[in-house]
Scaffold this active site. Structure first.
Site, PDB file in Angstrom:
ATOM      1  N   PHE A 149       0.801  -1.226   0.000  1.00 48.02           N
ATOM      2  CA  PHE A 149       0.000   0.000   0.000  1.00 48.02           C
ATOM      3  C   PHE A 149       0.827   1.266   0.000  1.00 48.02           C
ATOM      4  CE2 PHE A 149       0.946  -0.377   4.515  1.00 48.02           C
ATOM      5  CZ  PHE A 149       1.155   0.949   4.892  1.00 48.02           C
ATOM      6  N   LYS A 173      -0.930  -7.601  -9.084  1.00 50.46           N
ATOM      7  CA  LYS A 173      -1.899  -7.706  -8.001  1.00 50.46           C
ATOM      8  C   LYS A 173      -1.529  -6.625  -6.982  1.00 50.46           C
ATOM      9  CE  LYS A 173      -2.965  -8.697  -4.375  1.00 50.46           C
ATOM     10  NZ  LYS A 173      -3.582  -7.830  -3.314  1.00 50.46           N
ATOM     11  N   GLU A 176      -4.928  -4.099  -2.007  1.00 54.22           N
ATOM     12  CA  GLU A 176      -6.360  -3.846  -2.005  1.00 54.22           C
ATOM     13  C   GLU A 176      -6.723  -2.575  -1.249  1.00 54.22           C
ATOM     14  OE1 GLU A 176      -5.339  -6.505   1.487  1.00 54.22           O
ATOM     15  OE2 GLU A 176      -4.770  -6.306  -0.626  1.00 54.22           O
ATOM     16  N   SER A 226       5.514  -6.959   3.987  1.00 51.64           N
ATOM     17  CA  SER A 226       5.962  -7.300   5.337  1.00 51.64           C
ATOM     18  C   SER A 226       6.721  -8.623   5.348  1.00 51.64           C
ATOM     19  CB  SER A 226       4.763  -7.389   6.283  1.00 51.64           C
ATOM     20  OG  SER A 226       3.933  -8.487   5.926  1.00 51.64           O
ATOM     21  N   CYS A 281       9.728   1.576   3.699  1.00 54.93           N
ATOM     22  CA  CYS A 281      10.725   0.584   4.091  1.00 54.93           C
ATOM     23  C   CYS A 281      12.112   1.187   4.235  1.00 54.93           C
ATOM     24  CB  CYS A 281      10.752  -0.556   3.086  1.00 54.93           C
ATOM     25  SG  CYS A 281      11.271  -0.077   1.432  1.00 54.93           S
ATOM     26  N   GLU A 381       9.529  -3.708  13.402  1.00 51.49           N
ATOM     27  CA  GLU A 381       9.348  -2.612  12.462  1.00 51.49           C
ATOM     28  C   GLU A 381       8.025  -1.933  12.802  1.00 51.49           C
ATOM     29  OE1 GLU A 381       9.608  -1.751   7.672  1.00 51.49           O
ATOM     30  OE2 GLU A 381       8.800  -3.668   8.339  1.00 51.49           O
TER      31      GLU A 381
END
Length: 496
Positions: A149, A173, A176, A226, A281, A381
């Protein structure tokens, strides 16, 4: 209510699914669109379309593929503001941050325009008497990209332009949580002249990902996200004998030496730690102060405490909300755990709300001092606007601390000493290293890499039975002795 379409065989279609995922505005959690959970038949159709298109696309000359990328790059530039506005609406990013997200993707498309030179093979004459050898670089086939995201423009553009330019076809993909941006990217790609089936876009969750990962016609997988999901994608893909590269979690350290320029350090750490609400990240989430540099922690906390979150179109806002209520709850839980474990909360953003948008996923900037390596706020994290400050006595201790951490995505050092910089970039076990730069994100013509639990890579895709000979890649970005940095001995580093 807007329903997000699927892209299959060159057509944007409404899904036949009866299941949808709400796409929300993180600033107030209002539903702005609904993304379909693609049916099995739609997934199969996307794969079949990509497989069929590959038969002809691979035969298109590389210069012609490059020209499509040229047109695509220009369309992205022409629609830069529009894409950034869409991106802001579904991520909450400030407009400036959203434009940066799009621009980093445009830079990758520019690199894809150079594909003819990258597709050159190698030759060697007389490898044996009267025998010459040639190697060719050829496309793999249907490739799959699973994107997160936090960069809904940049990371899809990391993937499909390069894969397609090399002669592959692609299934994207996207997350969402913010599928509107990738949909607009796909629309512009079709407008640029991409043939039917070269790019397909499907939506859904874990079941849809697993179906794609187990499909025999999918040859390679790229993932960013992740650690738990990255490990699952990597294992599932390689169990199905696919090439896979999975970028996972991070805990990025910035080491501050006492000879560094105070102003430069503090200004850089503010944005690097809480910018983009810490949802990147490459965010600096740990600042390691060496020796007397620890005297700067209080001033840093004061500066970060003045940072104000806000709406995407507020020019005074430093960053926006977190992506979801679940993300907010997790960050707040870790902040509380840090307090419970004995860290000193120098700036507490737990109770921040934005007037008129109290239902948004807001967390104010937060700074902890006295953090130790056994605390959860150091080990996990956080992925929020939280900076952990630690102190050590020597550079050697700092290097040992960073190298013990299970992540190895990015790191930086601030120093006026060429010797200290050289020692750090040479001994540190991290993929991206910055010297006097806060976040060492390499440009597309360098490797974006990760070490340890930050990357699960193609080089060991076939398990423990394979004999593996490989080397790590380390990318170093350095800025030396600007006017505002104390003078020191001149130094030249040759990086290979």
């Amino acid at each position: 209510m807007q329903h997000v379409p699927l892209l299959i065989n060159g057509e944007f279609i409404s899904s036949e699914s009866k299941q949808f995922i709400d796409v929300t505005n993180p600033a107030n959690n209002a539903v702005i669109a609904k993304a379909p959970i693609a049916t099995d038949a739609e997934i199969d159709a996307a794969v079949a379309s990509a497989k069929e298109a590959f038969l002809t696309w691979r035969e298109v000359p590389a210069p012609e593929r490059a020209r499509i990328m040229m047109r695509y790059q220009q369309l992205l530039k022409d629609n830069h503001d529009e894409i950034a506005t869409i991106l802001s609406s579904e991520t909450g990013k400030t407009f400036a941050d959203a434009k940066g997200d799009v621009w980093r993707g445009i830079e990758v498309v520019e690199q894809a325009m150079n594909v003819p030179s990258m597709m050159m093979g190698e030759t060697a004459e007389n490898v044996a008497r009267g025998i010459d050898t040639y190697s060719y670089i050829q496309p793999l086939g249907v490739c799959l990209g699973i994107t997160p995201f936090n960069f809904p423009a940049m990371i899809p553009l990391w993937m499909f332009p390069m894969a397609v330019a090399c002669g592959n076809t692609f299934i994207l993909k996207p997350s969402e949580q913010d599928p509107l941006t990738p949909t607009r990217l796909a629309e512009l790609f079709i407008e640029a002249g991409a043939p039917k089936g070269v790019l397909n876009v499907v939506h859904g969750g874990k079941d849809q990902v697993n179906k794609l990962l187990s499909d025999d016609d999918v040859r390679a997988v790229s993932f960013v996200g992740s650690v738990p999901v990255g490990q699952h994608v990597y294992k599932t893909a390689t169990d199905n004998m696919k090439r896979a590269q999975c970028f996972a979690g991070a805990k990025n350290h910035s080491v501050i030496m006492p000879d560094a320029n105070v102003k430069q350090v503090l200004n850089n750490l503010v944005g690097a730690s809480v910018g983009a609400a810490g949802q990147r990240c490459m965010a600096i989430s740990v600042a390691v102060f060496v020796g007397a540099a620890s005297e700067w922690i209080d001033e840093l906390a004061q500066m970060i405490g003045q940072v104000k979150p806000g709406l995407w179109n507020d020019d005074g806002a430093a960053y926006g909300p977190l992506i979801s209520p679940q993300a907010k709850a997790r960050v707040l839980s870790l902040i509380q755990q840090g307090k419970d474990e004995g860290a000193k909360c120098l700036v507490d953003g737990s109770d921040f709300t934005l007037a008129g948008h109290e239902d948004g996923n807001w967390v104010g900037p937060t700074v902890f001092g006295g953090v130790t390596a056994d605390m959860q706020i150091y080990q996990q994290e956080i992925f929020g606007p939280v900076l952990c400050c630690m102190t050590v006595d020597t550079l050697e201790e700092a290097i040992a601390l960073v190298n013990r951490n299970p992540f190895g995505n990015g790191t930086s050092i601030f120093t006026a000493s060429g010797a200290a910089a050289r020692k750090y970039q040479h001994e540190i076990e991290v993929g991206q290293v910055g010297i006097n730069v806060p976040i060492p994100v390499p440009l597309p013509f360098f490797s974006f890499t990760g070490w340890k639990n930050s990357f699960y890579g193609d080089l060991h895709a076939y398990g423990k039975q394979a004999v593996r000979f490989y080397t790590e890649t380390k990318t170093v970005t350095a800025r030396w002795f600007e006017n505002d940095i104390p003078s020191g001995p001149n130094m030249t580093i040759e990086l290979k």
